[in-house]
Design a protein around this motif. Structure first.
Motif, short mmCIF file in Angstrom:
data_model
loop_
_atom_site.label_atom_id
_atom_site.label_comp_id
_atom_site.label_asym_id
_atom_site.label_seq_id
_atom_site.Cartn_x
_atom_site.Cartn_y
_atom_site.Cartn_z
N ASP D 3 0.85 -1.18 0.00
CA ASP D 3 0.00 0.00 0.00
C ASP D 3 0.89 1.23 0.00
O ASP D 3 2.09 1.15 -0.16
N ASP D 255 -0.23 -10.81 -9.40
CA ASP D 255 -1.50 -10.10 -9.52
C ASP D 255 -2.42 -10.37 -8.34
O ASP D 255 -3.61 -10.10 -8.40
N SER D 256 -1.83 -10.94 -7.30
CA SER D 256 -2.67 -11.24 -6.14
C SER D 256 -3.29 -9.94 -5.62
O SER D 256 -2.70 -8.88 -5.67
N SER D 257 -4.48 -10.07 -5.15
CA SER D 257 -5.24 -8.90 -4.73
C SER D 257 -4.68 -8.32 -3.42
O SER D 257 -3.95 -8.98 -2.68
N TYR D 258 -5.05 -7.10 -3.17
CA TYR D 258 -4.72 -6.45 -1.91
C TYR D 258 -5.16 -7.31 -0.74
O TYR D 258 -4.44 -7.49 0.23
N LYS D 259 -6.37 -7.86 -0.86
CA LYS D 259 -6.93 -8.71 0.20
C LYS D 259 -6.02 -9.89 0.50
O LYS D 259 -5.75 -10.21 1.67
N GLU D 260 -5.51 -10.55 -0.56
CA GLU D 260 -4.63 -11.70 -0.34
C GLU D 260 -3.35 -11.29 0.37
O GLU D 260 -2.87 -11.98 1.27
N LYS D 261 -2.79 -10.16 -0.06
CA LYS D 261 -1.55 -9.70 0.58
C LYS D 261 -1.80 -9.33 2.05
O LYS D 261 -1.04 -9.65 2.94
#
Lengths: 305, 305, 305, 305
Positions: D3, D255-261
């Motif tokens: 972020d 390309d993993s989502s913010y949520k996954e990270k």
């Protein structure tokens, strides 16, 4: 687990249990006692050379007192923890006569100040025994204390200073208090470890220094330690481990060598020239609670009620 | 003057001059040097036993650096005082080899913290000589340091601790820094005394303790002191003296015995149980300036520019 | 008595009693309560303008809690003093609703740090009421706090700062905590005064500043004060008074004017440029005990058990 | 990058440059100046709404002074940094008349103490202008200051306190000093950011609080910030990013989502209940150097030489 970077014997015992087949744990005994929802005590006894080698810790007893949510502890609970700590400390003291208490660490460094701070709150009695013994309650122990500072500010190895003083005042035993490193963020400022095996000053937050133990001091050395920091490298390694566990695609990394892991850690952390450590933002307040438990517990040993 | 309660040799010399007939001052030489409107240096040399007896101070050299209005000192003037202090300190150092610097006093007591505070700001080099000598500029001195604490918090005589450490690390000389008492309110936080005769720890603000000097340490001891307090008794005695001088009707009191004066002091001060001392309200700030002069001056000796 | 330089109402009442004929003490009521050998409470009520003029204090109630030998207080006794202090404090609070607590003084000056130190140990609740009221026990008071610093470090009159904040957050009452001056060395760090008349910041240790009271703040102001210093001038004046009392030959001085006495004080103290104050050498430790009593007592008011 | 968790405008600009195609950087100008091997200055100007949106920072100027190896800085270099800092600060001050300086943060928390510490070392002049203007050199600026504390210890939003005081004393401009968060470990205690856009108190080390800027204060607000901590989450995210970059097998994660990270970060850090932050072990010493640069630089603005 990237390496074995922890001063806590019960953490190492936990790691051993997971890594070594049962039956091979010869020389290590582990006991648990739940005092309350909030307080538990773990005792790890290293009985012989085999146990010592397995655990990477000297032969002796290691007691850890674990306190949940120390940041919201009530006065009642605080009193209870002090009782337990005092009880366990006294169990390990197998000598009579004068005691030298040593507060290791740098009182001007937040993560390293617990030793010198405890010293300031102790009921020192040696000079009263000498000049006004009539003032002391019966059964009072003869105690003196020093916070010698750290190599960087004194230019002397802590071991040199303590050994010189011990030779001069001839205590029957030494108690040292120091901040420790943990490799487990869940242990930070939650645990007090007491052992009868001595200590390596600065093990927690810096380079390895010379041991303070029975061999080097000539008298029993009891060590009291509190984990205050985790090295930033630990967080990196934890992330790596969790990733390789969580994603099957990474399974090929499971057997990656220590060297490969070390290179990764270096890659992440090298943009900073400094020694990065991980601490709770609340460290100042949490450390104050720990300091009160230890100084009150030692004082109860010095002047029994 | 009620008694001779001062650690400053030049104050004592002043008193002597007034009380003893000239010609009898055999064994005491006094020199003055005015550096500027703001800074002056007084050197008192005690040459023999007669001088020592007259002055109540051991044989040796006593240098006092006096600074007017230290609370409004400019950076230029501060630099000049540091130069002078450093120059006079080096004059007294008649030994080569490693130096142990000792900061006496209690860092948690405002009037007594100057010793430990100076230690924290020194350029310690002994461990660098041992582990990374290539980092040090040429002509750097080998220096280690300790702030041992006070009897009340360690239970050990300061002399015991320093002597033990000195035996172990074998310095060629010792420098001790301490707060002093003055019997003259005009000297408070205005003067630095340097002498090559050693010191009695806590002479300034408490009971007499055992000497730290050549006899007890086996190596030369240089003492640096700053008067931070006057005992409240001094103010009472001063008032008494001035009254008897000012009013003829009181002349009958001029010859009053020490006992009578002492009783008066006791009468005035006994409503308080505590050890009353007189300090400038501005002590914290003034002491900071003094601390900077001394630590910077010693550092200049350690690493010459 | 040279002058009336004290912030303690019961000291002034004592002086009044000795100087003014009985019957003329209209408007002043004094009550004493001995709680134990160690603790007593004196209440001085100033009922009208006459009493206010006689005593030199505003109309209102002044309660002093006196503690003998606070330096050797047991935990039991400490608990008792906190109970008494809390009880007397609550008596004076005649308002409901939010409270603003103000710690006056300079936290970096030993004699002046009690106000800011108390603030740090309070259970502040105003923001919890706003963001997480469900966390608070029933009957908890809404309390916010500030330590605004002193004129010399802020450049603003304390009254300006507090008045601005009070206008903004609209408390129903204000509690201020400050160090006081006493003209009696026996009162130093032995007494807590609570009054419902407000306070003049810095009255204890500096120049008179603007009042913080009902008139200037628009809400009731309760003041908590601890005498930490006596001016050196007081000791000089005390000596003068005792001499003139003790020696008949000095009786001619009994009627000496204020001017004459003032000149004498000046003569004794003028060699020092600084504001000389008299403090117990033990001030740091004694002040810590006082700080604990006050913060614990206020906390008991905030969150009743 | 997990972020955008940084308070440093030049870090954000760097990120923008890498993520956004050239030509689209309308509204952002970046300039660099190398003062010496050790010191450089970066200026980021956010000119319009587009730039503000791209950068996630308010319209205004952001200057960062970068210092390499501040832990071994010489007196000469220190003087040079102070010169640069003072010069850049003065450039941003576009108002005449009284200035209110605000030291944000908690002086008892190592990572958060820089604001209150700077305040203590400033040359405050407002009260001297009022009571003794003849003491002040020509061209002296009228300056007052406050360290209001943090929400947890005052119970009041910092913005409430500052706004109340500003309304009362009516400064022509406000300067606030605060610790910042960085999302880049290489910036820790190496950078000073000055901006004319105001600040969100506690952005660096806690929850977002209300803004202190022109809109809320009614006068220009200049913010001075030093990054002292990185959140532990940043280290975890960095590790993840480096792994996915380094190993082709992980490219599927790019390309993993913010949520996954975010879930990964939580997984690694959740064993600790506390807010984990990453700091250099040397933080106390490094922060002292920064504090000296900022207080000396502001003092040079107050009393020009």
């Amino acid at each position: 687990m990237l390496d074995f970077r922890t001063d806590l014997a019960d953490e190492r015992a936990e790691i051993c249990k997971n890594e070594i087949k049962k039956g091979e744990l010869d020389g290590i005994i582990t006991e648990n006692e739940n005092i309350s929802d909030k307080i538990s005590v773990t005792t790890v006894k290293v009985l012989n050379e085999n146990g010592s080698k397995l655990l990477g810790k000297d032969i002796g007893n290691y007691i850890t007192i674990n306190i949940e949510n120390i940041e919201v502890i009530t006065n009642e609970e605080l009193k209870q923890v002090i009782d337990i700590f005092s009880r366990e400390l006294i169990k390990l003291i197998n000598f009579d006569g004068p005691i030298l208490v040593v507060g290791l660490g740098n009182e001007d460094t937040t993560a390293d100040e617990i030793g010198p701070k405890v010293i300031k709150d102790l009921e020192i009695t040696r000079h009263v025994f000498r000049y006004k013994p009539e003032l002391l309650p019966e059964n009072t122990k003869n105690v003196c204390a020093i916070a010698p500072g750290v190599l960087g500010t004194t230019g002397m190895e802590t071991q040199e200073i303590i050994s010189a003083i011990a030779k001069n005042i001839k205590p029957s035993g030494i108690i040292v208090i120091d901040a420790l490193a943990s490799n487990n963020i869940s242990r930070l400022l939650k645990t007090i470890q007491i052992s009868n095996t001595g200590i390596i000053p600065g093990a927690g937050v810096g380079n390895k220094r010379k041991k303070i133990n029975f061999e080097t001091m000539g008298v029993p050395v009891i060590a009291i330690g509190v984990p205050t920091v985790v090295e930033a490298a630990t967080i990196v390694a934890d992330t790596f481990d969790i990733l390789t566990e969580k994603f099957d695609e990474f399974s090929f990394l499971k057997d990656s060598s220590y060297k490969e892991k070390y290179d990764l850690v270096k890659l992440v952390l090298e943009p900073s020239k400094y020694n990065l450590t991980v601490m709770p933002k609340e460290i100042d307040e949490l450390a104050n609670n720990m300091e009160e438990i230890i100084s009150s517990g030692i004082n109860r040993m010095i002047i029994p009620e």
